[in-house]
Design a protein around this motif. Structure first.
Motif, short mmCIF file in Angstrom:
data_model
loop_
_atom_site.label_atom_id
_atom_site.label_comp_id
_atom_site.label_asym_id
_atom_site.label_seq_id
_atom_site.Cartn_x
_atom_site.Cartn_y
_atom_site.Cartn_z
N ARG A 57 0.84 -1.20 0.00
CA ARG A 57 0.00 0.00 0.00
C ARG A 57 0.87 1.24 0.00
N ARG A 59 0.44 5.47 0.34
CA ARG A 59 -0.55 6.47 0.76
C ARG A 59 0.08 7.84 0.83
N GLU A 61 -0.88 11.65 2.44
CA GLU A 61 -1.81 12.33 3.32
C GLU A 61 -1.29 13.73 3.65
N TRP A 78 4.20 10.72 2.82
CA TRP A 78 4.02 9.65 1.82
C TRP A 78 4.50 8.37 2.48
N TYR A 464 -6.46 12.05 2.56
CA TYR A 464 -5.52 10.99 2.17
C TYR A 464 -6.01 10.29 0.93
N ASP A 466 -4.88 6.51 -1.06
CA ASP A 466 -3.95 5.38 -1.09
C ASP A 466 -4.35 4.37 -2.16
N THR A 468 -3.74 0.17 -2.97
CA THR A 468 -3.32 -1.10 -2.38
C THR A 468 -3.36 -2.20 -3.43
#
Length: 471
Positions: A57, A59, A61, A78, A464, A466, A468
């Motif tokens: 994953r 992400r 934010e 990050w 955020y 993300d 995955t």
């Protein structure tokens, strides 16, 4: 229902480069082929008895107007989380392990990012499990697991394996689990919870590699029982936990010696039916007000939490489910002989109180809250939720939730504000590639604007995004 040893959930991937390569392979292969075979298992030759899963994953934010008393006014991060899980079933014995690599970049030097975001190359599971067959009743199953595991008890409000953070707690010891044919469940365990490392801000910022610490200075044990059909399709749960903690030269603690008693009744959401959840937790025992070595004054602990939720899932195509929530978690008052602040222990606040990580303003301590949520599922590949919560302090002289903001005089009142949050998840490739985005807005009330140690008076904003990959 008590969920223990969630080895099949969120399991997955080793180093970041390997995972990125797997993600590229998945994105170029036909969707039908991806669903038919696990790429990692196929690569290993798919031997009988082997389970192998991975995920990666990434992400991004951002945070504007910090709600905590410390940390930067604005922040960016990050983060990357790679997981690899493997288990080999020899028949009566299973051998398993899980490796996580959680790292972050781009955050400010004084960022609030910590062990929940960074825990590089950590073996969070390494265990032997023996299947004991039928015990106590016909059609039952039982298992004994020894080693390092992850745990989730009931709703996860005291012990959880959360998915939103990059890292999780692990527990070393023994876990016994029994399930009846009617799906009743009994769980008993004795463990040493790990202290996640590195925990120094400079080491976290550098993504330092240091194995988590386990010691009999910190032990957690307990017993839980779930009745599968208490009434009308509802589950009934009761549990008793014991936490024992003591100082060591390098790791000072509050010397908590807590007994936790909890009960929960819940009925899972189902189309066209009313669902509900009621949970009450009481904490008693002894602890110290701080972890300072000079603090040797034991105080009596007496704290509690209550959570109530009621909802109803619609029968329409979007399965719209509105729900109402109420939460109260006690805070410390002016009594110098007692500690009445509820301890979140190893629980996960995300499901009730919104995103953690750089945001993480609201948790189960010194809180009163009422809220409303709407969840929708427009398709098998997409779901979304919107939530709003009004927030008060249970005690006006204690710090609010996880913010560290406090007015010891109580002059700033109890009103903390209103939080709005939402998220959307979509499977780009079913079971293989998922995107998720979310945001939170904390409209600060009088307390979070006027308390003496407020770091930023403006409303907090967090977002955020993300991606995955699972394989």
């Amino acid at each position: 229902m008590f969920r223990v040893l969630k080895k099949s959930v969120h399991t997955g991937a080793g180093r970041l480069g390997t995972c990125a390569a797997a993600a590229m392979a998945l994105s170029t292969a036909p969707a039908a082929a991806k669903d038919k075979a696990n790429p990692l298992l196929k690569l290993a030759g798919a031997p009988a008895g082997l389970t192998l899963r991975g995920s990666y994953r990434s992400r991004i934010e951002v945070l504007d107007n910090q709600a905590r008393a410390s940390g930067p006014e604005n922040d960016f991060m990050w983060s990357h989380r790679a997981i690899l899980f493997a288990e080999y079933d020899t028949g009566p014995i299973r051998i398993g392990g899980e490796l996580r690599d959680a790292r972050a970049a781009g955050q400010r030097p004084n960022s609030t990012a910590g062990v929940g975001e960074v825990n590089s190359l950590e073996p969070v599971q390494a265990y032997l499990a023996a299947d004991l067959g039928e015990l106590f009743s016909a059609g039952s199953t039982a298992a004994l697991t020894l080693g390092r595991v992850t745990l989730e008890i009931g709703s996860g409000r005291q012990i959880a394996e959360p998915d939103f953070p990059n890292s999780v707690n692990s527990y070393t010891g023994a876990v016994f689990e029994w399930n009846s044919q009617a799906e009743d469940r009994l769980v008993g365990f004795w463990t040493m919870p790990s202290t996640r490392l590195p925990n120094k801000p400079s080491d976290v910022h550098a993504n330092g590699v240091k194995l988590d610490r386990m010691s009999d200075d910190l032990s957690l044990y307990g017993l839980s029982f779930t009745k599968a059909d208490l009434f009308g399709g509802a589950l009934g749960e009761a549990y008793a936990l014991r936490l024992e903690e003591q100082d060591s030269p390098e790791y000072p603690t509050r010397n908590r010696r807590l007994t936790i008693l909890g009960a929960r009744v819940s009925r899972a959401p189902a189309r066209g039916k009313l669902d509900f959840e009621v949970e009450a937790i009481r904490q008693v025992g002894l602890a110290r007000a701080s972890a300072r070595p000079a603090d040797e004054n034991d105080r009596e602990v007496e704290a509690y939490l209550v959570h109530v939720e009621i909802g109803r899932k619609g029968t329409d195509d979007w399965s719209i489910r509105p729900s109402l929530q109420f939460d109260i978690a006690t805070g410390d008052d002016r009594d110098p002989t007692k500690l009445t602040r509820f301890d979140p222990l190893f629980g996960a606040p995300r499901g009730d109180f919104g995103p953690t990580s750089l945001y993480g303003a609201v948790t189960r301590s010194n809180l009163m809250s009422v809220g409303a949520r709407v969840e929708v599922t427009p398709s098998k590949r997409t779901d979304a939720a919107l939530m709003t919560r009004a927030l008060w302090l249970n005690s006006p002289v204690d710090s609010f939730a996880a913010t560290g903001v406090q007015d010891r005089t109580g002059a700033s009142g109890r009103w903390a504000g209103v939080q709005f949050e939402g998220r959307v998840r979509h499977w780009i490739l079913p079971k293989r590639l998922r995107v998720e985005g979310g945001a939170a807005w904390l409209a600060k009330g009088r307390f979070l604007r006027d308390a003496p140690n407020v770091s930023c008076r403006g409303d907090s904003h967090f977002g955020y995004l993300d991606l995955t990959v699972s394989f």
